[in-house]
Design a protein around this motif. Structure first.
Motif, PDB file in Angstrom:
ATOM      1  N   GLU A 253      49.132  35.257  38.510  1.00  0.00           N
ATOM      2  CA  GLU A 253      48.959  33.851  38.802  1.00  0.00           C
ATOM      3  C   GLU A 253      48.376  33.173  37.559  1.00  0.00           C
ATOM      4  O   GLU A 253      47.440  33.670  36.944  1.00  0.00           O
ATOM      5  CB  GLU A 253      47.986  33.730  39.954  1.00  0.00           C
TER       6      GLU A 253
ATOM      7  N   LYS B 180      49.505  29.322  31.987  1.00  0.00           N
ATOM      8  CA  LYS B 180      48.285  28.915  31.280  1.00  0.00           C
ATOM      9  C   LYS B 180      47.938  29.948  30.210  1.00  0.00           C
ATOM     10  O   LYS B 180      47.492  29.622  29.111  1.00  0.00           O
ATOM     11  CB  LYS B 180      47.124  28.769  32.251  1.00  0.00           C
TER      12      LYS B 180
ATOM     13  N   LEU C 189      39.271  30.847  29.255  1.00  0.00           N
ATOM     14  CA  LEU C 189      40.052  31.240  30.424  1.00  0.00           C
ATOM     15  C   LEU C 189      40.685  32.604  30.193  1.00  0.00           C
ATOM     16  O   LEU C 189      40.817  33.401  31.122  1.00  0.00           O
ATOM     17  CB  LEU C 189      41.140  30.213  30.720  1.00  0.00           C
TER      18      LEU C 189
ATOM     19  N   ARG D 128      40.148  35.933  37.467  1.00  0.00           N
ATOM     20  CA  ARG D 128      38.969  35.224  37.963  1.00  0.00           C
ATOM     21  C   ARG D 128      38.527  35.716  39.323  1.00  0.00           C
ATOM     22  O   ARG D 128      37.529  35.273  39.856  1.00  0.00           O
ATOM     23  CB  ARG D 128      39.256  33.741  38.025  1.00  0.00           C
ATOM     24  N   GLU D 129      39.290  36.619  39.932  1.00  0.00           N
ATOM     25  CA  GLU D 129      38.811  37.158  41.194  1.00  0.00           C
ATOM     26  C   GLU D 129      38.144  38.516  41.004  1.00  0.00           C
ATOM     27  O   GLU D 129      37.678  39.115  41.956  1.00  0.00           O
ATOM     28  CB  GLU D 129      39.956  37.229  42.203  1.00  0.00           C
TER      29      GLU D 129
ATOM     30  N   LEU E 141      41.515  24.395  35.435  1.00  0.00           N
ATOM     31  CA  LEU E 141      42.601  24.596  36.390  1.00  0.00           C
ATOM     32  C   LEU E 141      42.740  26.068  36.729  1.00  0.00           C
ATOM     33  O   LEU E 141      42.873  26.453  37.883  1.00  0.00           O
ATOM     34  CB  LEU E 141      43.919  24.081  35.807  1.00  0.00           C
ATOM     35  N   GLY E 142      42.713  26.891  35.677  1.00  0.00           N
ATOM     36  CA  GLY E 142      42.895  28.321  35.891  1.00  0.00           C
ATOM     37  C   GLY E 142      41.768  28.913  36.710  1.00  0.00           C
ATOM     38  O   GLY E 142      41.982  29.781  37.547  1.00  0.00           O
ATOM     39  N   LEU E 143      40.549  28.415  36.466  1.00  0.00           N
ATOM     40  CA  LEU E 143      39.409  29.024  37.147  1.00  0.00           C
ATOM     41  C   LEU E 143      39.312  28.565  38.592  1.00  0.00           C
ATOM     42  O   LEU E 143      38.881  29.323  39.463  1.00  0.00           O
ATOM     43  CB  LEU E 143      38.116  28.669  36.410  1.00  0.00           C
ATOM     44  N   LEU E 144      39.687  27.322  38.838  1.00  0.00           N
ATOM     45  CA  LEU E 144      39.417  26.777  40.165  1.00  0.00           C
ATOM     46  C   LEU E 144      40.615  26.747  41.085  1.00  0.00           C
ATOM     47  O   LEU E 144      40.467  26.497  42.276  1.00  0.00           O
ATOM     48  CB  LEU E 144      38.835  25.371  40.029  1.00  0.00           C
ATOM     49  N   ALA E 145      41.824  26.997  40.536  1.00  0.00           N
ATOM     50  CA  ALA E 145      43.008  26.918  41.392  1.00  0.00           C
ATOM     51  C   ALA E 145      42.819  27.828  42.597  1.00  0.00           C
ATOM     52  O   ALA E 145      42.314  28.941  42.479  1.00  0.00           O
ATOM     53  CB  ALA E 145      44.241  27.342  40.610  1.00  0.00           C
ATOM     54  N   GLU E 146      43.225  27.310  43.758  1.00  0.00           N
ATOM     55  CA  GLU E 146      43.132  28.143  44.953  1.00  0.00           C
ATOM     56  C   GLU E 146      44.228  29.188  44.860  1.00  0.00           C
ATOM     57  O   GLU E 146      45.398  28.904  45.062  1.00  0.00           O
ATOM     58  CB  GLU E 146      43.315  27.288  46.210  1.00  0.00           C
ATOM     59  N   GLY E 147      43.814  30.386  44.540  1.00  0.00           N
ATOM     60  CA  GLY E 147      44.824  31.413  44.269  1.00  0.00           C
ATOM     61  C   GLY E 147      45.461  31.925  45.538  1.00  0.00           C
ATOM     62  O   GLY E 147      44.978  31.697  46.636  1.00  0.00           O
ATOM     63  N   ARG E 148      46.575  32.616  45.332  1.00  0.00           N
ATOM     64  CA  ARG E 148      47.241  33.231  46.462  1.00  0.00           C
ATOM     65  C   ARG E 148      46.324  34.259  47.120  1.00  0.00           C
ATOM     66  O   ARG E 148      46.182  34.324  48.318  1.00  0.00           O
ATOM     67  CB  ARG E 148      48.537  33.910  46.000  1.00  0.00           C
ATOM     68  N   ALA E 149      45.698  35.046  46.234  1.00  0.00           N
ATOM     69  CA  ALA E 149      44.826  36.089  46.766  1.00  0.00           C
ATOM     70  C   ALA E 149      43.679  35.461  47.548  1.00  0.00           C
ATOM     71  O   ALA E 149      43.310  35.927  48.627  1.00  0.00           O
ATOM     72  CB  ALA E 149      44.282  36.933  45.622  1.00  0.00           C
ATOM     73  N   ASN E 150      43.175  34.347  46.972  1.00  0.00           N
ATOM     74  CA  ASN E 150      42.051  33.684  47.599  1.00  0.00           C
ATOM     75  C   ASN E 150      42.449  33.143  48.962  1.00  0.00           C
ATOM     76  O   ASN E 150      41.737  33.285  49.945  1.00  0.00           O
ATOM     77  CB  ASN E 150      41.608  32.535  46.702  1.00  0.00           C
TER      78      ASN E 150
ATOM     79  N   GLN F 173      33.143  29.540  40.581  1.00  0.00           N
ATOM     80  CA  GLN F 173      33.893  30.766  40.837  1.00  0.00           C
ATOM     81  C   GLN F 173      32.951  31.956  41.030  1.00  0.00           C
ATOM     82  O   GLN F 173      33.196  32.807  41.882  1.00  0.00           O
ATOM     83  CB  GLN F 173      34.860  30.996  39.676  1.00  0.00           C
TER      84      GLN F 173
END
Lengths: 509, 162, 584, 104
Positions: free
Chosen positions: A107, A111, A148, A154-155, B147-156, D86
């Motif tokens: 994902e 970027k 980034l 980031r997870e 954007l990259g850090l805060l995007a609501e990810g699929r996993a999330n 995050q």
């Protein structure tokens, strides 16, 4: 092509390409497809950027520095900048190819490529900035574009933690640099590096010495001088492997070049700067090696090895700055280039294994040294590439790492100063010490019994293998014929030494 | 004397911002410090930057802080002991500043009587246009990072649906 | 006939090319790998042999490497060509022997690649006349030897031994590194002939540092005191092939280095004394250790260390010819001993001599050739070992201190003693292992017979060998004919003294029952010897101190952001303080 | 004795802000407060640049530099805050003690 035009294109092309890559990837993704256009656009952009770099390189090597003035700010592509530009563009290109399979389907892939390409451009710009403040802006742009990339997963808790440390420590470093710039600006009233050097009084007033210290420490955070290196092992080990290769191969070196440039305008105190660089060099080598000795994660081990390799470069440049020895700077630049190749290879080979053993199976577990057991049978080419990288890092001939270390050592002895000679011997002992963690790594890969991870691993794809093959070949060829890169390291070294010569002459007294 | 008051107030605000235990209060103290910094900037003959500092530093950044604190959620204001022993922290910070001051202050250059003839806009858009252009790179990089850090990810999203 | 520089390149490049090819063939075709290895080593040996008539006293070839790296130059004089021939032929034998010995092993490609890479580098090491290249090849041989020692990667003992060998030789290599760097710093290039011709142009203290640096490097490479520990541990390598490479080829590099640079360092005060002492101490100490070891390969390894001590001793005493002649004899008879030991170990699947015995009946050929080799090692006339050892002792008597000479005499007696001990334990007495013993394969025998013949005859070459070395020997070393040399040895008083000591050693073995009391009182020395006189402990201590400091350093990296910022600030404060104090 | 001139006051402000910012980075355990500390630190740097511009008679240049720094610093702060958000999501806390899993 007109050299000035070439320089403009060299900087502009990737910077313009970056948002295009993002948008292309984004749109394609929104249309329900993958972000694939971003991948190929990034590779294409980097490949096309090679064209202006080629013409510019020809012009610089034939006719000396090429200047581009924008208002009061001048960008000068000289030998030093050329080494940086070539190293950065080559490594980024290989990393972008390597990333295609590695980052596929992640994902935020678009970027990743957009930031990768613009980060490369900022480092090229940093290499040719000739204005103190502009240098800082390029430096800051490089840092911002890499945030980034470091915290890309980031997870993953580890990646976030590494991102936080990287960001905060970088920010402290750049604030310190700003104070240094303020000191210089207040004292000399100018920011152009050459004009500052011309106005700086002799002997250097304490204010400028303090500025130098701030540059040393501020840029030193990014350069991973010990004890400012603590962000490095975290960031290198947690970032995607291509980014680890970039961070270790060019980002910390870009910090070093920025440091040398900024200290260059305080050249009258060159003897002091040289001594400080040598001191940090010794510290970096021993701490990096000792920390690497007991690591169980491969990427973390390589990260600490970067700390120690920075030590070798510091010794080379320290000798060049403090004693005005061209071989020192040439060795330093050679090692800089080499380190990009070797560490790029090491991180990418480890990354290829990490991907095949863990990531491809949906696990984000780190690659431990135990995972490498028996990799040689199942992944012969990757294991061979990793072995070459590791042995080159350990400084074993006939690989390139030995040759660049050698040139640095030669420079150390050319000073004919007992202290530096002892330092070189210390560096050689450290090189031997490093074998104590590199050699077991190689042994593991050729065991007969594969580890559980290797037994269940996926194959390494062609696009991951190709950059490894290129880098392996380069590491071996440069080991057999180190003179091949003389044409680019030598002018850079001569230029660097001439910048510092006013102060290095003082060292003769 | 006015300057002395400004500086004292500014440092006081900054200190409160760093020391306070509640995040929202700290953000407000920071806004105060920022506003006072803007006044100091104005006094130093930099009205344009002062305005920008007032709007960005005191305004925008504070808003962002409040946003972030809202999303992240205020930590319960338990006073935790500092991880670095406080006296050591004081000593090192004072040493760093003190040494810098000792090297720089006695040699503080006498204020130049020359005044730059160029206007702010000229300097900004002509002399240092490269810096301005590079701000675009900085902004793009920053936006992509956020954007990259805060995007609501699929996993999330998957995690939250569980 | 290609010219000399082509031959020099060929003798390096052929084994290397073979290594790459074998690697590329992969392990699916072991027969092809065996064949390639034999063909390429034979070709390498042929190229080395072809250099003999064309040897040159001046540099050949000149290829620039780059500013700080000098030129690729070769000096294929007598000394260099001699050692190149030794390296390639022994390497060739090792490979032929491997065809039987390594049959059915996994990862054969890796094995042969290392062996061939090693052979080529060894040739490069002796032929190069650019000190940087010498160092490079020096390091490559160390790399290959490490890889071969830890070839059985699954065995932690083998891995540890390999890394130990690598690190010890590398630490020693720093001496050579410093020497090369000094040479560049003061001479402006790495050219060895220029250096040898005018070493006195360098400042005396620099020359002395170089001389002792080279001695350290040579001692580490040739497993001399105090670096001797790695060689016996290196016996973890595939038996006996890499043992052969280590014991009969690579360790020669140190002796070569000392012999090559003897003319330059001769005048350095105390250097010769240091060399003599290193040699004498090693010869005696290793002989004692060989006496108490029960592992056949270790006995041979210690004996190698001891014999290398003889060569180093001879160089220190000025007897370059004697040392090289002993090197020749030793290479032949030690290769013979190792190969026959390999055949024995291959047959009984153990290295412990206490489990052997009575093997003479099952392996008659191996028994005969091994006894020939053993007698040569013990210095029994008229085998080659006798002549060369006597020459060494004679040179030492003339050029070295008396105590060292006495050391060497005792060493000669001990050599006779332990030779008889291991020969008896292996071939005589009652069979102690119940296992089925199978005789050596044909390829093994092919390798053994020529070596046995060589052991019987190489001493006849003494005169022409001296002539062959020619200008490689230092000034004033008159080359005599074989007859004159042999006569000189046969009539010298030292010879008879030495023979008497050897006879004493032999007698001690026959009378070992009666000497039990004495042996008992000497048990302390025996215990010390089997513990390597504490050097293993020193190695272990160095390792544990390093690891402990690494571990304690790790605790300072606590991963807390505040402390990381603290480190940055402390760095800033320290640098500012240095500048404030130093710059004001 | 130096009078309480404006440059001196500005210098004191710079040093004070730097000291407070650094102190904050050393003692605070909350990630968002770390960002506050960074902000204070950079405000010191901003004033330093303006002061330098004034001292060297190039106020306008000093202003432009400060402007660029404000932009850069704001971006860094925004990214840092995004990271903090995050971190809170993944770790459940902003405490730096919890953020020290990568060590040694």
């Amino acid at each position: 092509m007109n050299p000035i035009l070439a320089l403009t294109w060299l900087l502009l092309l990737p910077l313009v390409a970056s948002p295009v890559i993002y948008l292309a990837g984004r749109i394609s993704f929104r249309l329900g497809a993958t972000a694939a256009p971003a991948r190929w656009l990034a590779v294409l952009a980097l490949a096309v950027t090679g064209v202006p770099l080629w013409f510019l390189g020809e012009a610089v090597l034939a006719g000396g520095p090429v200047s581009l003035s924008v208002g009061a700010i001048s960008l000068r592509m000289d030998g030093v900048g050329l080494v940086v530009a070539v190293t950065v563009m080559a490594l980024t290109f290989l990393v972008s190819i390597f990333s295609i399979p590695y980052m596929r389907g992640e994902e935020g892939e678009e970027k990743y490529y957009a930031l990768l390409v613009s980060m490369a451009a900022t480092m090229v710009g940093l290499g040719c900035a000739h204005d103190l403040f502009n240098l800082w802006v390029w430096f800051e742009a490089m840092t911002v574009t890499s945030f980034l990339l470091v915290a890309f997963y980031r997870e993953q808790r580890g990646a976030l933690e590494a991102g936080v440390k990287y960001l905060v420590q970088s920010a402290v470093g750049s604030a310190l640099v700003l104070i240094g710039i303020a000191f210089v600006f207040a004292q000399t009233g100018t920011l152009d590096l050459q004009q500052v050097a011309a106005t700086a009084a002799q002997p250097t007033p304490p204010q400028l010495l303090a500025a130098g210290a701030l540059f040393l420490i501020g840029f030193g955070v990014k350069t991973a001088l010990v004890p400012l290196h603590t962000w490095l092992p975290d960031a290198h080990s947690q970032a995607p492997s291509g980014i680890s290769a970039m961070l270790s191969g060019v980002v910390i070196e870009a910090g070093l070049v920025a440091m040398l440039r900024s200290l260059g305008c305080l050249a009258p105190a060159a003897a002091t700067w040289g001594a400080l660089l040598l001191g940090f060099g010794a510290l970096n080598m021993i701490v990096g090696n000792l920390m690497a000795l007991r690591q169980t994660q491969v990427k973390r081990l390589f990260a600490y090895s970067s700390v120690s390799h920075m030590g070798y470069m510091l010794i080379g440049f320290g000798v060049a700055v403090g004693y005005g020895i061209v071989n020192g700077a040439a060795g330093g630049f050679f090692h800089l280039l080499n380190h990009a190749l070797m560490k790029g290879l090491a991180f990418m080979a480890a990354g290829a294994l990490l991907y095949s053993l863990h990531v491809a199976r949906g696990s984000h577990a780190p690659l431990t040294v135990d995972d490498l057991n028996g990799a040689g049978n199942r992944y012969p080419m990757t294991a061979f590439a990793l072995s070459v990288a590791v042995l080159a890092l350990g400084g074993l001939p006939p690989l390139s790492g030995f040759m660049s270390k050698w040139q640095i050592f030669v420079a150390g002895f050319e000073t004919r100063s007992t202290g530096v000679e002892l330092l070189v011997i210390f560096a050689a002992v450290n090189s031997v010490l490093s074998l104590a963690y590199y050699a077991p790594l190689v042994n593991r890969m050729y065991r007969h019994e594969p580890s559980a991870a290797v037994a269940a691993g996926r194959p390494v794809s062609f696009l991951m293998g190709a950059p490894l093959a290129v880098l392996t070949l380069l590491v071996v060829v440069l080991g057999f014929w180190p003179g091949l890169v003389d044409f680019i390291t030598h002018p850079a070294a001569v230029h660097l030494v001439s910048i510092f010569s006013s102060g290095a002459a003082l060292a003769q007294f | 004397m006015f300057d002395l008051l400004i500086v004292a107030a500014m440092l006081g605000c900054a200190f409160q911002a760093v020391r306070g235990t509640r995040l929202l209060i700290a953000a407000l103290w920071l806004a105060g410090a920022s506003a006072l910094t803007a006044i100091m900037m104005f006094r130093l003959g930099a009205p344009e930057v002062a305005v920008i500092e007032l709007s960005v530093g005191a305004g925008l950044v504070t808003v962002l802080f409040v946003f972030a604190i809202n999303i992240a959620g205020e930590e319960p204001p338990v006073t935790l002991r500092s991880l670095v022993p406080a006296p050591l922290a004081w000593i090192v910070a004072l040493c760093a500043v003190g040494l810098g001051a000792a090297m720089a202050l006695p040699n503080l250059r006498v204020e130049s009587s020359l005044l730059q003839a160029d206007k702010f806009a000229t300097v900004l858009w002509e002399h240092r246009s490269l810096d301005v252009l590079l701000q675009v790179v900085l902004i793009i990089g920053g936006v992509l990072a956020v954007l990259g850090l805060l995007a609501e990810g699929r996993a999330n999203a998957r995690k939250e649906s569980q | 006939m290609p010219d000399i520089s082509t031959l020099a390149i060929l003798s390096i490049a052929l084994p290397w090319a073979g290594a790459v090819l074998i690697w590329l063939v992969r392990d699916r075709q072991p027969q092809l790998q065996h064949a390639l290895a034999v063909v390429f080593t034979l070709a390498g040996a042929a190229a080395a042999l072809a250099m003999i008539p064309q040897r040159s006293e001046v540099n050949v070839l000149d290829f620039p490497l780059g500013s700080a790296f000098g030129q690729v130059t070769f000096l294929p004089d007598g000394l260099a060509v001699f050692l190149a021939v030794v390296a390639t032929t022994i390497g060739c034998l090792a490979v032929v022997f491997s065809v039987d010995y390594m049959k059915g092993e996994k990862q054969l490609g890796r094995y042969y690649a290392y062996v061939l890479f090693f052979i080529g580098s060894m040739v490069g090491l002796v032929l190069s006349s650019n000190l940087l290249l010498i160092f490079v090849f020096w390091e490559i041989t160390a790399l290959c030897s490490y890889a071969l020692i830890s070839f059985y990667n699954d065995d932690p003992k083998a891995v540890t031994a390999g890394i130990e060998a690598l690190i010890i030789t590398q630490v020693g290599g720093i001496g050579l590194l410093a020497g090369a760097l000094f040479l560049y710093a003061y001479q402006g290039n790495y050219d060895v002939p220029t250096f040898l011709a005018g070493a006195d142009r360098l400042p005396p203290n620099v020359l002395a540092l170089m001389a002792f640096g080279f001695l350290v490097a040579a001692a580490a490479k040739s497993a001399q005191f105090p670096f001797q520990t790695w060689l016996p541990d290196a016996m973890e390598a595939p038996t006996p092939v890499s043992a052969l490479i280590h014991a009969a080829t690579m360790v020669n590099a140190g002796v070569y280095l000392l012999a090559r640079f003897y003319p330059a360092f001769e005048a350095v005060p105390n250097w010769k004394l240091a060399v003599v002492s290193v040699g004498a101490i090693t010869a005696l100490m290793a002989a004692v250790m060989a006496l108490v070891s029960n592992d056949l390969k270790r006995v041979l390894a210690y004996s190698t260390v001891s014999q290398l001590g003889y060569m180093v001793y001879a160089i220190g005493a000025g007897g370059i010819f004697a040392s090289q002649f002993h090197l020749l004899s030793h290479a032949v008879f030690k290769a013979l001993l190792f190969l026959s030991a390999g055949a024995v170990i291959h047959a009984v699947h153990t290295r412990d001599m206490r489990e052997m015995g009575g093997l003479g009946k099952q392996m008659p050929l191996v028994k005969v050739v091994m006894i020939i080799g053993g007698l040569a090692l013990a210095g029994i006339p008229v085998l080659n070992g006798f002549w060369s050892k006597e020459l060494v002792l004679e040179a030492g008597h003339e050029g070295g201190p008396l105590w060292a000479w006495l050391f060497m005499l005792v060493g000669a007696g001990l050599t006779a003693l332990y030779t008889l001990r291991f020969l008896t334990m292996v071939f005589y007495g009652e069979p102690r292992s119940g296992q089925h013993v199978h005789d050596a394969g044909p390829a093994m025998k092919v390798a053994l017979v020529p070596l046995a013949l060589g052991t019987l005859t190489t001493w006849l070459l003494a005169g022409s060998f001296g002539h062959f070395l020619g200008k490689a020997l230092p000034e004033g070393h008159d080359v005599e004919s074989t007859g004159a040399l042999l006569l000189q040895v046969a009539t010298a008083p030292t010879t008879f003294v030495a023979l008497a000591v050897v006879a004493l050693g032999l007698a001690a073995w026959w009378q070992r029952a009666r000497l039990a009391g004495l042996a008992h009182s000497l048990r302390g020395i025996g215990t010390m010897a089997s513990n390597s006189f504490g050097f293993e402990a020193i190695n272990r201590a160095v390792v544990s101190v390093t690891e402990a400091s690494a571990e304690s350093l790790r605790t300072t990296h606590n991963g807390v952001l505040n402390w990381n910022v603290m480190a940055i600030l402390v760095g800033l404060v320290v640098v500012l303080a240095i500048l404030a104090l130093g710059g004001a | 004795m130096m009078s309480l001139s404006l440059p001196l006051m500005a210098a004191v402000a710079v040093l004070g802000l730097l000291g407070i910012g650094l102190l904050g980075l050393l003692v605070t355990r909350n990630l968002i407060k770390v960002v506050v500390g960074l902000q204070v630190l950079v405000k010191g740097a901003l004033l330093a640049l303006l002061l330098a511009g004034r001292l060297s008679g190039q106020v306008q240049t000093g202003q432009t530099l400060a402007l660029t720094v404000i932009v850069a610093d704001t971006i860094v702060s925004v990214v840092a805050l995004a990271l903090a958000v995050q971190v809170r999501r993944q770790f459940g806390t902003l405490d730096l003690q919890a953020l020290s899993t990568l060590r040694r």
